[in-house]
Design an enzyme around this catalytic site. Sequence first.
Site, mmCIF file in Angstrom:
data_model
loop_
_atom_site.group_PDB
_atom_site.id
_atom_site.type_symbol
_atom_site.label_atom_id
_atom_site.label_comp_id
_atom_site.label_asym_id
_atom_site.label_seq_id
_atom_site.Cartn_x
_atom_site.Cartn_y
_atom_site.Cartn_z
ATOM 1 C CB SER A 131 -0.892 0.004 1.254
ATOM 2 O OG SER A 131 -1.475 1.266 1.470
ATOM 3 C CE1 TYR A 144 -4.092 -1.728 5.467
ATOM 4 C CE2 TYR A 144 -3.105 0.309 4.663
ATOM 5 C CZ TYR A 144 -3.639 -0.939 4.415
ATOM 6 O OH TYR A 144 -3.706 -1.417 3.126
#
Length: 229
Positions: A131, A144
């Site tokens: 990501s 995250y």
Amino acid sequence: MSVHFLTGAGSGIGAALAARLHARGDDLILLARSEARAAELGERFPGARTVVADLAAPGEMAAALAAQELPTRLDSLLHVAGVVDLGPVAHLTVEKWISQLEVNLVAPAELTRLLLPALRAAKGQVLFVNSGAGLRAAPEWAAYAASKHGLKALAESLRAEEAAHGVRVSSVYPGRTATAMQERVHEQEGQPYEPAHFIDPESVVTSILTVLDLPRDAQIPDLTIRPGV
């Protein structure tokens, strides 16, 4: 015909990737967290095999895989599944930290460990769908982003360790992509969700296939994808 082991085939980038690989006739082994999800994936991708194991319980993965028939050779292991829970460090609970680290980092590490013999036998490839948060952490993304920064470190160490075995290791870093996860992120951010503003999952899949299909005389260790506008 290549054999791919894929997580996250139920939705988003993983579903789009599974569909493209299935359409071109590759063999698929799809990880499912339950028997019910395995049945759903079997109906969606006829001919694909399913393996039942829960990424949220990485400590149980070895036993789960040992109880199921797995190939002795794998051309690729594709880590696509992930979870996200946003919040400032001041409010993030231990449970939210642990759940994201287990699914996004510990489970991929354990699954890779278990499948390395088959990957080595085929001189295959491990691909992590990371990501943009794996490269830079924004406010309220601490847990995250930490899991994805850890995934980056896992890939870099694995690449150096497995080069002698002929196993390629790549990380793909998509920016915001129009998936159910992105919709959930917008809900958490309290923002309206407009899919057209973000990367189409098919575009991410095209980049993943480019990495996978690159001739063996080269590799793409890291690939960053950003929206065109």
